[in-house]
Design a protein around this motif. Structure first.
Motif: not given
Length: 784
Positions: A26-51
């Motif tokens: 919502r804030l980025a869409e309104a033109g505000r400068s936004v930084v998201v700080l997320e402690r974890g990493r990104a998990f694209p499809p295919g990267s979730f653990p299975r073994s």
């Protein structure tokens, strides 16, 4: 203390779960400068653990070299599982998007058992924001009627049991793509076209394969999780998404805004002494989850003076209860429930609440939901291939450590490393149909710091009636299905596992009741917001993700509509942001009352009197709660500005519409010593989402005392197109105009709604009364 601040942005969002992702977009869409700080990493499809090897590393405990998505907490009365990763809880939740029941927005008073659940917002306040979130997340029920999905045994089994027991069964909306795009026919494994805002992972997605892997991460991208929706859209609009960035402390910034300390994790070179960096911002949105946000506020309490007594309170687990049905049989034959086919949850049963005023089963009881569960098919293979002897040894070590914890004064509250060792090269599976319960438990838990560790003081004892009711109905479901009912193994000690921890920084009407106001802004700290489960003042009852997201969307509508919060220079002006809220650390006395007015207006007319008298007039009404958060400042302010919250009801606008932001001025100067004005400015939206401003004025001017009632009970209103600043009223398009009145019976009711809270509340009411009477005397009293 972090490094010298070299970076400053409009907004920092801490966490990327349901509240943080919505705020970032919502804030980025309104033109505000936004930084998201997320402690974890990104998990694209295919990267979730299975073994087995991958699953053993799927936990979050950087001190032990673990950077996975499961963060497991162990407290005295419950265990809890939350997420770490880009997209937060949406990575591992079961996709259910249920609205909080309208009558469950209760306002319960303090009771002997410690329960206290005040909801200062309503379903009507949230409904337009529920609509927006559902659209973004692609909410759709499981397509049970389609041929490819008709054979889903667990769904049909729960439906059969509900019918036998006379329970309310339904298919809840799910954030899952069963069809490649809205309006298309459902199909299994079909390619999903990229939306207009793109795909931050750059990995193709396909529709649901009915593999029941939702809770361990969807490797097909079928879940419309936050990384595929809100976060991709936020990045498209310029938001800076920073993964492996963990916030450690926050504090006000000299001159306005906030400073945020954080560390950056590097799985390849993790250490216990990571360098601390700092970023500055005008607005800070805390969305690190119930535990993360409450921990940050508790840890930063010394830097944030004035945080009230509500910090850490109202903790609960949303009534979560996990049980199992084993060996279901039908007429002495095995009845496969096949919990591995379909999404993790496909259907639900709603149990009525005493607040529903429903004579069927709800009298004197708190509402709940029961939902079917699921698990991936491959877990059976993993168990069969496991080293049984080694597993028994690891299990015994785990149980021994937990037994030691029972008698330890300071048990370890993070079980991630222990669970990682327990799983080893395989994982445990449940060859049964899980049943998932949740509902309105008692929010009487407390989160506190013990040194630098977060502790939760909570017990099932005060919610025993809720848990026993849900257990008994689950047992009856098992009986209908010919299944053996089994409690969660830890229930023998009346403990639960919750995936929905809530509370710790609840919303409230004033600082004694909540940490933040009904829009999530922290009392006494302008520009600091809570946008996650910590802000819940009690259990949602249903799955809480949709409500958390809707509340964040409502918060952002108000912030963007008004510019609320400090500017880069730290200034706040009533004309731009509404009433001032007092300095941090001040002991504030708050005054509030509720006003109801009714009348008529006519679309297309600019003069209020003509609008009231026109033949084509239509009904118009509102109910507002007027709040002066700092009574001293309110009385000293020449404009006497307070905030107005509530609703406007007009069929032409689509019925009852929530006020997203409102201002009220009491006895404001009107250009002459013997004149005063009561002014109203309400921002809302019509049924099609078009912004509307209601501006109103009561003229209080020199005359005989008999004029007091008609002058103070008559409001001349105009409806303007857009959300209009006072300076732009004359240039704004006029939608219509009319007149509203306070009826005598409503005025009598209004007199009973005046409330003052905080230091010297009784004296504050008297001081306000003296001010009100003095202003009337100044206008209507005899001339000197």
């Amino acid at each position: 203390m972090g490094e010298q601040v070299r970076e400053h942005v409009d907004a920092v969002v801490v966490g990327s779960g349901f509240g943080g992702s919505v705020a970032a977009y919502r804030l980025a869409e309104a033109g505000r400068s936004v930084v998201v700080l997320e402690r974890g990493r990104a998990f694209p499809p295919g990267s979730f653990p299975r073994s087995p090897a991958e699953m053993s590393r799927a936990f979050w405990d950087p001190r032990e070299g673990l950077h996975g998505m499961y963060d497991v907490w162990h407290f005295s009365g419950c265990d809890s599982v939350v997420a770490s990763g880009l997209g937060g809880g949406s990575l591992i939740y079961a996709n259910v998007l249920l609205r909080k029941d309208e009558r469950w927005f209760v306002h319960e008073h303090r009771a002997p058992d410690g329960g206290y659940e005040p909801w200062p917002i309503s379903r009507a306040d949230l409904d337009p924001h529920y609509d927006a979130v559902e659209k973004m997340l692609g909410a759709t029920p499981y397509p049970l009627d389609e041929p490819a999905y008709a054979d889903t045994p667990k769904t049909q089994a729960l439906q059969d049991a509900a019918a036998e027991l006379g329970l309310d069964w339904f298919l809840p909306p799910l954030a899952v793509s069963f069809a490649p795009e809205p309006g298309a026919a459902p199909g299994i494994g079909l390619p999903i076209p990229e939306p207009g805002y793109g795909n931050l992972h750059g990995v193709p997605r396909r529709t649901c394969r009915l593999c029941a892997e939702c809770d361990i991460g969807c490797n097909d991208g079928s879940k419309n999780s936050l990384d595929h929706t809100y976060l991709s859209a936020a990045r498209h609009h310029g938001a800076d998404l920073r993964t492996s960035h963990e916030v450690t402390r926050i504090r006000p910034r000299t001159g306005g805004g906030y400073e945020v300390d954080y560390v950056r994790h590097d799985p390849a070179r993790e250490s216990r002494d990571l360098p601390v960096r700092t970023i500055g911002c005008d607005r800070l949105i805390l969305a690190a989850g119930t535990y993360g946000t409450t921990y940050l506020l508790l840890r930063s309490r010394g830097d944030l003076p004035g945080l009230g007594p509500a910090l850490g309170t109202r903790f609960c687990g949303n009534g979560d209860l996990l049980t199992f049905l084993l060996r279901a049989r039908d007429r002495d034959r095995v009845r496969p429930l096949n919990a591995s086919r379909g999404p993790v949850i496909t259907s639900a049963i709603r149990l009525p609440d005493e607040a529903d005023a429903d004579p069927f089963g709800g009298s004197g009881q708190r509402g709940a939901y029961i939902q079917d569960g699921g698990y991936p098919e491959f877990v059976t293979w993993m168990v069969e291939g496991a080293d049984v002897a080694d597993r028994i040894g690891r299990a015994l070590r785990f149980l021994w450590d937990r037994a030691v914890d029972l008698f330890c004064d300071a048990p370890d509250s993070n079980l991630s490393a222990e669970l990682s060792e327990l799983i080893g090269d395989g994982t445990l599976s449940v060859s049964s149909l899980p049943l998932l319960g949740m509902g309105r438990d008692t929010p009487d838990g407390v989160l506190r710091l013990d040194g630098d560790m977060l502790r939760a003081e909570w017990t099932t004892a005060t919610s025993e009636a809720h848990f026993e009711r849900v257990r008994k109905i689950m047992q009856r479901i098992g009986d209908v299905l010919g299944a053996d009912y089994k409690d969660n193994p830890i229930w023998f000690r009346k403990r639960i596992v919750t995936v929905h921890p809530l509370g710790g920084a609840p919303i409230g009407r004033h600082p004694d009741e909540g940490v933040c106001d009904p829009y999530g802004e922290v009392f006494g700290h302008p520009g600091l917001y809570i946008a996650d489960g910590a802000a819940m003042p009690g259990p949602v009852g249903a799955n809480p993700s949709l409500t958390i997201a809707a509340m964040a969307d409502r918060m952002c509508s108000r912030l963007l509509d008004t510019g609320a919060g400090p500017t880069a220079g730290g200034a706040r002006g009533p004309s731009a942001t509404g009433p001032a809220r007092g300095k941090p650390g001040a002991n504030l006395t708050t005054l509030a009352f509720t006003e109801e007015m009714k009348g008529h207006w006519t679309p297309g007319v600019a003069d209020p009197r003509a609008g009231e008298e026109a033949g084509a007039r239509e009904p118009l009404a509102f109910e507002l709660t007027i709040t002066a958060d700092d009574l001293d400042r309110f009385l000293d302010d020449p404009e006497h500005t307070a905030r107005a919250e509530g609703w406007v009801d007009a069929p032409w606008l689509g019925g009852r519409r929530t006020v997203t932001r409102g201002w009220f001025n009491l006895f404001a100067p009107a250009g002459h010593p013997d004149r005063r004005a009561m002014r109203y400015r309400l921002h809302l939206a019509d049924a099609d989402g078009r912004p509307v401003t209601l501006v109103g004025r009561k003229d209080v001017q020199d005359g005989p005392p008999t004029r007091i009632w008609p002058d103070t009970s008559t409001l001349y209103v105009r409806l303007l197109g857009g959300h209009v600043h006072p300076a732009a009223d004359d240039a704004a398009p006029v939608i219509g105009a009319g007149v509203l009145h306070i009826h005598l019976e409503d005025f009598i009711t209004q007199l009973t709604t005046f409330r003052a809270t905080g230091p010297g509340a009784a004296a504050a009411l008297a001081r306000f009364g003296a001010f009100f009477a003095g202003q009337l005397w100044r206008v209507y009293g005899p001339d000197d």
